[in-house]
Design an enzyme around this catalytic site. Structure first.
Site, PDB file in Angstrom:
ATOM      1  N   THR A  95       0.851  -1.191   0.000  1.00 45.19           N
ATOM      2  CA  THR A  95       0.000   0.000   0.000  1.00 45.19           C
ATOM      3  C   THR A  95       0.882   1.235   0.000  1.00 45.19           C
ATOM      4  O   THR A  95       1.769   1.369   0.845  1.00 45.19           O
ATOM      5  CB  THR A  95      -0.914   0.020   1.236  1.00 45.19           C
ATOM      6  N   LYS A 168      -7.667   1.430  -1.828  1.00 46.87           N
ATOM      7  CA  LYS A 168      -7.166   0.922  -0.545  1.00 46.87           C
ATOM      8  C   LYS A 168      -6.968   2.054   0.456  1.00 46.87           C
ATOM      9  O   LYS A 168      -7.320   1.929   1.645  1.00 46.87           O
ATOM     10  CB  LYS A 168      -5.845   0.185  -0.769  1.00 46.87           C
TER      11      LYS A 168
END
Length: 267
Positions: A95, A168
């Protein structure tokens, strides 16, 4: 047989490698130390000591390191992208900023880059049920899908390159904001004499129920849960704040709730 290169056999990456081996893939995983190489060998994958060995002959290369800086270090500075064959696919599970995967794609236009951050934990990977938010070319996603399906379900293509990171980051921002709301609710409950564990357990059966409330309810304490995920959640919140600022935007009302969980941004 499809060959998969893998970088990042840590808490999340190790069970991914195991699932890939169990699915019948020829997996080459980076192990820089003897201990790491031994652990990789025990999983059934082939341990290699250099990034060019990871990329050699690989149809798909997966990167699952902890930070954006590490992605850049491995893929750009370390030469992983330069060693990948034209037509192969690079999958980034870390991420981070959408700008990073865009930089990777610009560096190696002959390689299909996908951003595929995950939602879930090692237990979800072990069960083959980790959620993947995937951004990138639709054809490339379909080429990588059988590999990702070894541990991912659902595999959600959410748009073009960078969209997976945005989804995300927004998801984790929303989760952190919900934790902020729960912490404030528990604080108010304490002031009026309501037991926190009882409150959290009851909310799960009412209209205030949410996935966040369900997860926290198993702990019986909002603060205890925040402390257990603080490192990971704080990293993602810092990234979304930084990227939002780069786009000239802000997080609006979410900011105050994030401050309750991870604090106000420094500077």
């Amino acid at each position: 047989m499809t060959t998969v290169g893998f970088v990042g056999t840590g808490r999340m990456g190790a069970p991914m490698v195991t699932r890939l081996v169990q699915a019948g893939y020829d997996v080459r995983a980076l192990g820089r130390s003897p201990d790491k190489r031994a652990a990789i060998g025990e999983s059934g994958a082939r341990a290699v000591a250099a990034l060019d060995e990871v990329a050699d002959g690989a149809d798909v290369v997966v990167v699952c390191v902890f930070t954006d800086d590490q992605v850049r270090e491995v893929c750009l500075d370390g030469g992983l992208l330069d060693a990948m064959a034209p037509g192969s696919v690079l999958v980034v599970h870390t991420t981070g900023s959408p700008r990073t995967v865009e930089a990777l794609a610009a560096r190696a236009p002959a390689v299909a880059v996908l951003d595929a951050p995950v939602s879930g934990g090692p237990h979800d990977i072990a069960a083959g049920q980790i959620t993947l938010f995937v951004g990138g070319d639709a054809t490339a996603v379909e080429r990588a899908r059988p590999v990702l399906a070894a541990y991912g379900d659902p595999i959600l293509r959410v748009g073009e390159l960078g969209a997976g990171q945005w989804v995300k980051l927004i998801n984790n921002t929303l989760f952190a904001a919900q934790l902020g709301m729960l912490r404030e609710a528990a604080s108010f409950g304490a002031r009026v004499g309501v037991d926190e564990a009882g409150l959290l357990g009851a909310i799960g059966h009412g209209s205030g129920a949410s996935r966040a409330a369900e997860i926290v309810g198993t702990r019986g304490s909002v603060q205890s849960f925040i402390e257990s995920v603080g490192e990971f959640l704080g990293k993602d919140v810092a990234v979304v704040r930084e990227v939002a600022a780069e786009t000239g935007s802000d997080l609006g009302l979410l900011e105050g709730l994030l401050d309750v969980v991870v604090g106000a941004p420094s500077g």
